[in-house]
Design an enzyme around this catalytic site. Sequence first.
Site, short mmCIF file in Angstrom:
data_model
loop_
_atom_site.label_atom_id
_atom_site.label_comp_id
_atom_site.label_asym_id
_atom_site.label_seq_id
_atom_site.Cartn_x
_atom_site.Cartn_y
_atom_site.Cartn_z
N HIS A 16 -9.75 -12.56 2.25
CA HIS A 16 -8.63 -13.54 1.35
C HIS A 16 -8.22 -14.73 2.24
O HIS A 16 -8.20 -15.97 1.60
CB HIS A 16 -7.58 -12.76 0.86
N LYS A 40 1.53 0.25 -13.41
CA LYS A 40 0.80 1.21 -12.25
C LYS A 40 1.39 0.54 -10.90
O LYS A 40 1.81 -0.68 -10.84
CB LYS A 40 -0.80 0.72 -12.07
N ARG A 91 -18.25 -12.10 -2.64
CA ARG A 91 -18.72 -11.66 -1.48
C ARG A 91 -20.12 -11.47 -1.38
O ARG A 91 -20.67 -11.41 -0.36
CB ARG A 91 -17.85 -10.23 -1.28
N SER A 128 -9.77 -4.81 0.06
CA SER A 128 -8.43 -4.30 0.50
C SER A 128 -8.69 -2.74 0.40
O SER A 128 -7.75 -1.95 0.90
CB SER A 128 -7.74 -4.74 -0.74
#
Length: 160
Positions: A16, A40, A91, A128
């Site tokens: 990032h 969430k 990516r 992540s």
Amino acid sequence: MRAFYPGSFDPITNGHLDIITRLAQTFDQVIVAIGYNPLKSGWLPVETRVELIQRTASETGLVNVTVTSFSGLAVAEAKAQDADILVKGVRGQTDLPTEMTQAILNRDMSSFETFFIPSAPAWANLSSSSVRELVAFGAPIDAYVPKAAAEVIGTLKQRG
Ligand code: PNS
């Protein structure tokens, strides 16, 4: 040009940071926008995710980067932030179907185009979720996340 870079950033990774740095060199302003679902909890609280990106941008000397969070549509927040375009990092081939779907939906819902930027080969396999898994197993993450993120995540982990 004001570029709007949405993502979960849970947590920010070196991949990032590489994208944010290159966007900051390309556009006048970069708005890093953390999209979250209020129902969430996520891994890190959204305020912590904002703080980690702000500290990272400041420590890297990225003066034209601002950080915000949103819980609605990305295009609604991009409009509220007076952005000109959306930008997403890609990516590899596996990211493309999802990113294409989101870009087309976002274009259908608004006038926003999405520009794709290829991630650096060094970070093409970093996510992540991999970082979260390393933390869960007590493995070091210093090589994969910016310094501020490694420090704060280390502290949170020690507290449990
Ligand atoms: O880090 P990610 O998983 O690529 O982030 C995804 C995110 C937050 C950018 C995406 O889920 C998003 O834009 N969510 C907001 C809801 C929205 O606008 N949906 C329409 C596009 S499918």
